[in-house]
Design a protein around this motif. Structure first.
Motif, PDB file in Angstrom:
ATOM      1  N   HIS A 119       0.832  -1.213   0.000  1.00 29.13           N
ATOM      2  CA  HIS A 119       0.000   0.000   0.000  1.00 29.13           C
ATOM      3  C   HIS A 119       0.873   1.273   0.000  1.00 29.13           C
ATOM      4  O   HIS A 119       0.562   2.258  -0.688  1.00 29.13           O
ATOM      5  N   GLY A 144      -2.479   8.411   7.445  1.00 29.57           N
ATOM      6  CA  GLY A 144      -3.098   8.156   8.742  1.00 29.57           C
ATOM      7  C   GLY A 144      -2.293   7.178   9.579  1.00 29.57           C
ATOM      8  O   GLY A 144      -2.391   7.164  10.802  1.00 29.57           O
ATOM      9  N   GLY A 145      -1.500   6.352   8.938  1.00 29.18           N
ATOM     10  CA  GLY A 145      -0.739   5.348   9.674  1.00 29.18           C
ATOM     11  C   GLY A 145       0.758   5.520   9.579  1.00 29.18           C
ATOM     12  O   GLY A 145       1.500   4.851  10.297  1.00 29.18           O
ATOM     13  N   PHE A 173      -3.673  14.663  13.310  1.00 28.50           N
ATOM     14  CA  PHE A 173      -4.794  15.482  12.811  1.00 28.50           C
ATOM     15  C   PHE A 173      -6.124  14.904  13.303  1.00 28.50           C
ATOM     16  O   PHE A 173      -6.990  15.632  13.796  1.00 28.50           O
ATOM     17  N   GLY A 187      -9.438  14.877  10.316  1.00 25.75           N
ATOM     18  CA  GLY A 187      -8.243  15.531   9.749  1.00 25.75           C
ATOM     19  C   GLY A 187      -8.560  16.632   8.752  1.00 25.75           C
ATOM     20  O   GLY A 187      -8.147  17.785   8.924  1.00 25.75           O
ATOM     21  N   ALA A 283      -2.894  16.193   1.117  1.00 26.75           N
ATOM     22  CA  ALA A 283      -4.030  16.945   0.563  1.00 26.75           C
ATOM     23  C   ALA A 283      -4.158  18.314   1.233  1.00 26.75           C
ATOM     24  O   ALA A 283      -4.842  19.201   0.720  1.00 26.75           O
ATOM     25  N   ASN A 284      -3.491  18.497   2.378  1.00 26.96           N
ATOM     26  CA  ASN A 284      -3.621  19.745   3.133  1.00 26.96           C
ATOM     27  C   ASN A 284      -2.932  20.900   2.398  1.00 26.96           C
ATOM     28  O   ASN A 284      -1.717  20.875   2.180  1.00 26.96           O
ATOM     29  N   CYS A 310      -4.524  11.654  -3.185  1.00 27.58           N
ATOM     30  CA  CYS A 310      -3.702  11.664  -1.959  1.00 27.58           C
ATOM     31  C   CYS A 310      -4.185  10.595  -0.986  1.00 27.58           C
ATOM     32  O   CYS A 310      -3.397   9.870  -0.396  1.00 27.58           O
ATOM     33  N   ASP A 312      -6.544   7.155   0.208  1.00 34.47           N
ATOM     34  CA  ASP A 312      -6.501   5.783  -0.295  1.00 34.47           C
ATOM     35  C   ASP A 312      -7.360   5.607  -1.543  1.00 34.47           C
ATOM     36  O   ASP A 312      -8.499   6.072  -1.593  1.00 34.47           O
TER      37      ASP A 312
HETATM   38  O1  KG4 Z   1      -3.488   7.963   2.945  1.00 37.58           O
HETATM   39  P1  KG4 Z   1      -4.731   7.921   3.738  1.00 37.58           P
HETATM   40  O2  KG4 Z   1      -6.044   8.080   3.018  1.00 37.58           O
HETATM   41  O3  KG4 Z   1      -4.859   6.589   4.545  1.00 37.58           O
HETATM   42  C1  KG4 Z   1      -3.790   5.940   5.114  1.00 37.58           C
HETATM   43  O4  KG4 Z   1      -3.068   5.213   4.399  1.00 37.58           O
HETATM   44  O5  KG4 Z   1      -3.622   6.151   6.348  1.00 37.58           O
HETATM   45  O6  KG4 Z   1      -4.579   9.048   4.857  1.00 37.58           O
HETATM   46  C2  KG4 Z   1      -5.622   9.337   5.740  1.00 37.58           C
HETATM   47  C3  KG4 Z   1      -5.187  10.439   6.674  1.00 37.58           C
HETATM   48  C4  KG4 Z   1      -6.185  10.669   7.777  1.00 37.58           C
HETATM   49  O7  KG4 Z   1      -5.501  10.708   9.011  1.00 37.58           O
HETATM   50  C5  KG4 Z   1      -6.781  12.026   7.426  1.00 37.58           C
HETATM   51  O8  KG4 Z   1      -7.200  12.762   8.545  1.00 37.58           O
HETATM   52  C6  KG4 Z   1      -5.609  12.697   6.745  1.00 37.58           C
HETATM   53  O9  KG4 Z   1      -5.029  11.667   5.959  1.00 37.58           O
HETATM   54  N1  KG4 Z   1      -6.053  13.810   5.895  1.00 37.58           N
HETATM   55  C7  KG4 Z   1      -5.740  15.101   6.131  1.00 37.58           C
HETATM   56  C8  KG4 Z   1      -6.375  15.858   5.114  1.00 37.58           C
HETATM   57  N2  KG4 Z   1      -7.061  14.992   4.299  1.00 37.58           N
HETATM   58  C9  KG4 Z   1      -6.841  13.741   4.804  1.00 37.58           C
HETATM   59  N3  KG4 Z   1      -4.986  15.666   7.072  1.00 37.58           N
HETATM   60  C10 KG4 Z   1      -4.845  17.009   7.029  1.00 37.58           C
HETATM   61  N4  KG4 Z   1      -5.434  17.798   6.112  1.00 37.58           N
HETATM   62  C11 KG4 Z   1      -6.201  17.275   5.140  1.00 37.58           C
HETATM   63  N5  KG4 Z   1      -6.782  18.061   4.220  1.00 37.58           N
END
Ligand code: KG4
Ligand code: ZN
Length: 357
Positions: A119, A144-145, A173, A187, A283-284, A310, A312
């Motif tokens: 992943h 997130g991880g 976040f 987040g 994505a922030n 950005c 999953d």
């Molecule tokens: O890559 P992802 O979709 O899943 C993992 O592989 O973990 O990342 C998810 C993380 C979550 O913690 C979410 O709160 C954060 O990305 N996230 C953000 C934003 N969009 C998603 N954190 C800060 N600002 C954002 N705009």
């Protein structure tokens, strides 16, 4: 002209069921034919986090419908698929097992190769879906991880320069959002609230900011937010804390990326200076702005995936699968789901670095 490969990508490592079809076009560029993501946010929000058993059940219920939708949208017939690429780790084992078994069954029935995709490699290569990037490049993976700096030397060749020693950036976040009373996953909402607040209102800690190379730490920041959030009296305080938290994150990522630039330059003398930022937190917009500014100052090129790629998704899994397909990197049908699967397999295993949640 020879037929260009078509890859079916499947992602089910956590709380998104995703299927995509991707083909290489005549210019040798990846072309996303369909990219369906079904989020389970509504299922998990009442629990304030992902419940593995419920997530797995939802994947089972959705995966064939999502696959049919992805095929219909792409106009591709199942028999025209050249390989099936499936996220095989890291992640929740009950969730990974759904996608991996489904992917293997399709590959076996079509007598086509099965490709097990990490992943994190999907995230790492995701900016290549819309930008030409040469190896080696410096990668900041913030999801997130995971929160890691990696030197990407080629497909499957990763050297970890730094990692979080506790929480991931996305987790920080989400936890901050939860303490501010925002529904899971909060987040992205922090970014919205931060726009209305004063980023200088609260002075928050930046753990290991001047030590530990480009390793990261967010646990102390989370504890500070927990303490301050108990005294929040009104909406204004809430906005100020969101803004102060986001500003602190920006400063930590700016400073640690600068350290990572030096480490990258030391091992890649006279090579391209490309900084790729991927994963949900990429994505922030404020974090993007700050890292783009740093790149200008340090003469690096900054590259991000499009916002919709950005988080999953299965397009990035199909793309990693395409790259492996072109190198005949296939896996046997007894390839196991790997809940802990580091990108740099030589790096010391640290809890929080290589574990999805
Ligand atoms: O890559 P992802 O979709 O899943 C993992 O592989 O973990 O990342 C998810 C993380 C979550 O913690 C979410 O709160 C954060 O990305 N996230 C953000 C934003 N969009 C998603 N954190 C800060 N600002 C954002 N705009
Ligand atoms: Zn992810």
């Amino acid at each position: 002209m020879s037929k260009k490969p078509v890859i079916l990508g499947i992602e089910s490592s956590c709380d998104e069921t995703a299927v995509a079809l991707l083909r290489e076009n005549n210019l040798g560029e990846p072309e996303i034919l369909s990219n369906i993501v079904s989020s389970q946010v509504d299922i998990h929000k009442e629990f304030g986090g992902v419940v593995p058993e419920l997530a797995a059940r939802a994947h089972i219920e959705k995966i064939d419908l999502i696959t049919k939708k992805a095929l219909d949208e792409s106009g591709i017939n199942l028999n025209d698929i050249d390989a099936v690429a499936t996220t095989s780790g890291p992640g929740l084992i009950v969730c990974l097992s759904v996608g991996i078994n489904f992917g293997k069954a399709i590959a076996a029935s079509l007598k086509k190769p099965f490709i097990a995709v990490n992943h994190l490699e999907g995230h790492a290569l995701s900016p290549k879906l819309n930008s030409k990037i040469n190896y080696p490049y410096l990668l900041l993976l913030i999801s997130g991880g995971h929160s890691q700096f990696l030197c990407v030397e080629g497909l499957g060749k990763y050297k970890r320069l730094g990692t979080t020693i506790d929480d991931a950036a996305g987790e920080a976040f989400d936890k901050t959002a939860k303490l501010l009373g925002i529904e899971f996953p909060g987040g992205p909402q922090i970014e919205v609230l931060a726009k209305k607040g004063d980023p200088k209102k609260f002075n928050l800690p930046k753990p290991i900011i001047n030590k530990g190379g480009c390793n990261l730490s967010f646990a102390g920041l989370k504890t500070a937010i927990l303490r301050i959030s108990k005294n929040i009296k009104n909406e204004k305080d809430k906005y100020d804390l969101a803004a102060s938290f986001q500003k602190t994150m920006e400063e930590i990522l700016y400073k640690k990326s600068k350290v990572a630039f030096q480490e990258f330059n030391n091992i890649n003398k006279n090579k391209n200076k490309t900084f790729v930022v991927a994963g949900g937190v990429a994505a922030n917009k404020k974090i993007r702005e700050v890292l783009i500014r740093l790149c200008k100052e340090e003469n690096f090129e900054a590259i991000f995936p499009p916002i919709n790629l950005c988080g999953d998704n299965a397009a990035m899994i199909a793309f990693a699968g395409l790259e492996k397909f072109k190198q005949n990197q296939f896996n046997s049908l007894d390839f196991p789901a790997k809940p802990r699967w580091q990108l740099d397999e030589n790096a010391v295993f640290l809890k929080g670095a290589g574990v999805k949640i």
